[in-house]
Every structure is written in structure tokens, then in C-alpha cells.
Design a protein around this motif. Structure first.
Motif, PDB file in Angstrom:
ATOM      1  N   PRO A  53      19.538  62.857  52.661  1.00  0.00           N
ATOM      2  CA  PRO A  53      20.599  63.816  52.722  1.00  0.00           C
ATOM      3  C   PRO A  53      21.897  62.973  52.209  1.00  0.00           C
ATOM      4  N   SER A  68      22.695  69.660  54.721  1.00  0.00           N
ATOM      5  CA  SER A  68      21.375  68.853  54.052  1.00  0.00           C
ATOM      6  C   SER A  68      20.537  68.385  55.486  1.00  0.00           C
ATOM      7  N   VAL A  69      21.230  67.536  56.232  1.00  0.00           N
ATOM      8  CA  VAL A  69      20.260  66.993  57.322  1.00  0.00           C
ATOM      9  C   VAL A  69      19.587  67.949  58.117  1.00  0.00           C
ATOM     10  N   LEU A 127      26.821  67.645  54.097  1.00  0.00           N
ATOM     11  CA  LEU A 127      25.875  66.657  54.866  1.00  0.00           C
ATOM     12  C   LEU A 127      25.308  67.358  56.110  1.00  0.00           C
ATOM     13  N   THR A 132      15.454  62.885  56.487  1.00  0.00           N
ATOM     14  CA  THR A 132      16.507  63.431  57.320  1.00  0.00           C
ATOM     15  C   THR A 132      17.587  62.395  57.613  1.00  0.00           C
TER      16      THR A 132
END
Length: 444
Positions: free
Chosen positions: A87, A265-266, A262, A83
């Protein structure tokens, strides 16, 4: 606070110590399975030394801490890798990430305790991050791992700020910083929110405010952030949205990173890591994530019943008052007050060109957060001219109003109708036939 001092007096007997203290050096140990895992996954690829054996050098000397349990180490670091590292590597790339990632990640079992607060993490000169409270880490409990990931992104935010400072303009958005007094009873969450801060701790300073924004937007995700902002008062909303944009701009201008990518993605990594998706669609709808919906009656998949009601109302308006029906929105009236008052907004203009405005209809929503079932009923019109316009023309728009207020709907994503539309298009499913009635583009 009262301090107690106790003196101990006793007789003392001395004898030779039968211990070879030269053999008690804790720095000499045989690396085990955990050490190999950390070397293979963090030290070798990223030059991150993960330190978990207790060393009094790393925490503050005036604080009390406990070591991390060995059974927590791999669990925690799998989460950090999934996490945080992956990412940033995917979106920022190795040329951004590897030079800036801290070279030491130090793990502790408890928090650092002081008189009025506990410390969950610290960042030291861009080289070291300390993570605390790891003995409470539980992959099955979203609260514990969201806290950890929030802390990790918070501390890395400090490291980025140490590389490139945040613009002084950020501080001008909210000037109500109070330092260590943020822990006081005068700064409860609702007060901090009303002043335009994302957390109580954000009131500590400009730098803490900024990285709390970063950490919340990344770890808690966009839905959480939008719900927080949308349910704040108008002045706080303006401040929070300005801060959000400054975070996005900072990442792009300073490091060339698309913060939205971002963020996505996280959040996807966190959702994949554990059972963190407690924020279901019905929950988000009721929590204030969405301000409303723009409805295009010509869009693919709108039901025949909805299009017929829309077209009949449009024909009535044109024939009866030479008014052209231009567009339709279904919005919440005021998310900071409730999630039951909605407004149907018909954008219209007349043929003569003397009117170009809205017809408003107050709707009252009854919503079940468990099932996602919603019914709409006509409410009490407001006092503005848009409601007066709507009331005067209500007989002509009755077909559309009847369609919306005589049915029960379930809210749902409609990727089966419009592929890849999740989080963009929200559908209202007619309960009577389990078919899509209509859908709209989400307003955030």
C-alpha cells in the motif's frame, strides 16, 4: 510487588570441558528456504534485512523474550508485505517509501515483558522495527493479525515522525497525557475515549497519541474509526475529528501522500489477507458507523411507491400551508446513546418566505444485526421547535410517514442500481417485494 531472592549453595567439582566452542558460533549457518524468501522479497527489492534468528543484541537487555517460530516467519512477512509495503509503495511511491522504510525488521516470538505492561513493537532511530508476539500470529484469527498490522503501522508512524515532527498544535487538542500511568485502572477505555483518545495507550504522550491515530485509521479502517467517533460524547468527537484531520494534513504536507487513498488501500489489503471482514453492513449500521442518510427522491432507482408517498406529502404541504418540501434526511438522534432513536427531517420553507426550517418526526427503529432487517415506528416527539413544526403538519405528511412505518426493510448496498456506490449509497429493500424502496447518501 514482592521480590523473592533465593541463594543456592553446593559443592563444586571441576573437570575439562570436552567441547570445541569455536565451532558453536551461531552466526555461521547455511541459508535455507526461509532466508531465500526473505532475501528475494525484502532485502533485494527494499533493502530490508529481516532478522529472525535470536540475538540478545536486538531486544532490551533487561526484558525477557523468546525467539519466533520458523513456521510463523513467512506467514507474518506475507502479511507485512501485503498490508504495509505494497500500500505504501502504491500510494507513496518508491521515492517516498524506500528511503524511509526501516533497514532492519526483527522478529520475536513473545512480547517484551516488564512489570506492568507488554511491548508489542518498537522503532529505533528510524532504522529498525522490532515486532513481538509473533508466535501467537494466526491468519484465521482477525484479532491476531489486526494487532500485528496495527503495530507495524504504529512503529512506521514513529519513523515518519522522526523524519518530520508532528506540529505542536496536535498536543493542544488533548492535554490529558499521563505517561506510563496509562496502564493504570484510572484509565479504562471509556475514560480515554471520553477525553478524545483513540486508545488507552494514546494517553502516554503526544507522539504515541499521533501514531495510535495513524495505526487505528489504517489497520482498523475508516468504518471502525467512524463508529468509535460517532459513539463518543460531543466534546470527544470534536477532539477526535481534529486529530483525524491533522493526520490527513500531516501526510499530505509532509510527504505528499493522500491519506484517504492509503487508508482505503491498507484496509482492502487486510480484508484480502484473511477473514477480517467481521464488520458487515448490518454490524456497521448498528455499531454507529453511519450518522444518517440524505435521501434524494429524484435519484435514479427510487421506487414508485416511495416517490408517490413523497410527492403526495409535498403536494399536501403546498396546498394546505403553502409550504415547499425541499429535502429529506433520516438521521440517528444520538449515536452515543443508542442506535434505535432516529429522526425524519423534512427541510421546508413557505412560499411567503417567512419560514425556512425543518419538520422533525421521531422514529423508533427495530433492527436485526444478523439479517439487516429494520422496521420504523413513530416515536415520542422531542421538545424543540422542529418537532412542534412536524407535529402540527403531521396530517399533511402522513403519506410519507405511513410508507416508512408500515413496511419492513432490509438494508443493503445497491451497486446493481448505482454502480461503484458501495460505502456511499445505502439502500432500504422492501421485504414485501424484495425490491429497492429508497436509498440515501451515507453521513459519516
Amino acid at each position: 510487588m514482592l521480590l523473592f531472592t533465593t541463594a543456592f549453595v553446593a559443592c563444586k567439582k571441576e573437570k575439562a570441558l570436552n567441547v570445541d566452542i569455536t565451532k558453536s558460533n551461531l552466526d555461521t549457518f547455511v541459508p535455507g528456504e526461509i532466508d531465500k524468501y526473505l532475501k528475494d522479497n525484502f532485502l533485494d527489492p527494499y533493502n530490508i534485512a529481516v532478522i529472525y534468528r535470536f540475538d540478545r543484541y536486538y531486544p532490551s537487555l533487561d526484558k525477557e523474550v523468546t525467539p519466533v517460530r520458523e513456521d510463523k516467519i513467512k506467514l507474518v512477512m506475507e502479511g507485512v508485505k501485503a498490508t504495509f509495503i505494497e500500500p505504501y509503495m502504491a500510494i507513496g511511491g518508491k521515492n517516498f517509501f524506500k528511503p524511509k522504510v526501516p533497514k532492519q525488521l526483527v522478529l520475536f516470538g513473545s512480547a517484551e515483558y516488564s512489570d506492568q505492561q507488554i511491548t508489542l513493537g518498537t522503532a529505533d532511530a528510524g532504522r529498525q522495527i522490532n515486532l513481538f508476539v509473533l508466535n501467537d500470529f494466526d491468519k484465521t484469527n482477525p484479532a491476531t493479525f489486526i494487532q500485528l498490522f496495527h503495530t507495524m503501522h504504529h512503529e512506521f508512524g514513529h519513523i515518519l515522525n522522526q523524519n518530520i515532527p508532528v506540529s505542536p498544535d496536535y498536543e493542544a487538542i488533548s492535554s490529558n497525557y499521563i505517561g506510563s500511568a496509562w496502564v493504570g485502572a484510572s484509565n479504562p477505555p471509556d475514560v480515554a475515549k471520553g477525553l478524545g483518545f483513540i486508545t488507552r495507550y494514546a494517553r502516554n504522550s503526544k507522539d504515541e497519541d499521533f501514531v495510535e491515530m495513524v495505526a487505528t485509521m489504517l489497520a482498523e479502517g475508516r468504518d471502525f474509526f467512524d463508529a468509535y467517533v460517532n459513539t463518543a460524547d460531543a466534546a470527544a468527537q470534536v477532539k477526535l475529528r481534529k486529530k483525524e484531520q491533522m493526520v490527513i494534513d500531516y501526510y499530505k504536507a509532509s510527504f505528499g501522500i493522500d491519506f484517504r487513498a492509503l487508508q482505503t488501500s491498507v484496509r482492502a489489503a487486510i480484508d484480502n489477507y484473511g477473514p477480517s471482514s467481521v464488520r458487515t453492513l448490518p454490524f456497521n449500521f448498528n455499531a454507529g458507523v453511519y450518522k444518517g442518510f440524505t435521501i434524494d427522491k429524484t435519484a435514479t432507482g427510487q421506487s414508485t411507491a416511495f416517490v408517490t408517498a413523497y410527492n403526495t406529502a409535498a403536494a399536501n404541504l403546498l396546498a394546505g400551508n403553502q409550504i415547499i418540501f425541499q429535502g429529506l434526511d433520516l438521521d440517528f438522534a444520538n449515536l452515543s446513546v443508542n442506535r434505535t432513536d432516529m429522526i425524519l427531517k423534512i427541510k421546508a420553507r413557505n412560499v411567503a418566505g417567512t419560514f425556512d426550517g425543518y419538520l422533525y418526526y421521531a422514529l423508533k427503529a427495530t433492527f436485526d444485526t444478523t439479517t439487516g432487517r429494520i422496521t420504523l415506528a413513530l416515536g415520542t416527539p422531542g421538545a424543540t421547535v422542529e418537532y412542534t413544526n412536524g407535529t402540527g403538519l403531521q396530517p399533511l405528511t402522513k403519506p410519507l410517514l405511513d410508507y416508512l412505518t408500515t413496511k419492513t426493510f432490509n438494508i443493503s448496498w445497491i451497486e446493481n442500481v448505482v454502480p461503484n456506490s458501495k460505502d456511499v449509497l445505502l439502500g432500504f429493500i422492501d421485504v414485501s417485494n424484495s425490491q429497492l424502496g429508497f436509498y440515501g447518501t451515507i453521513k459519516r
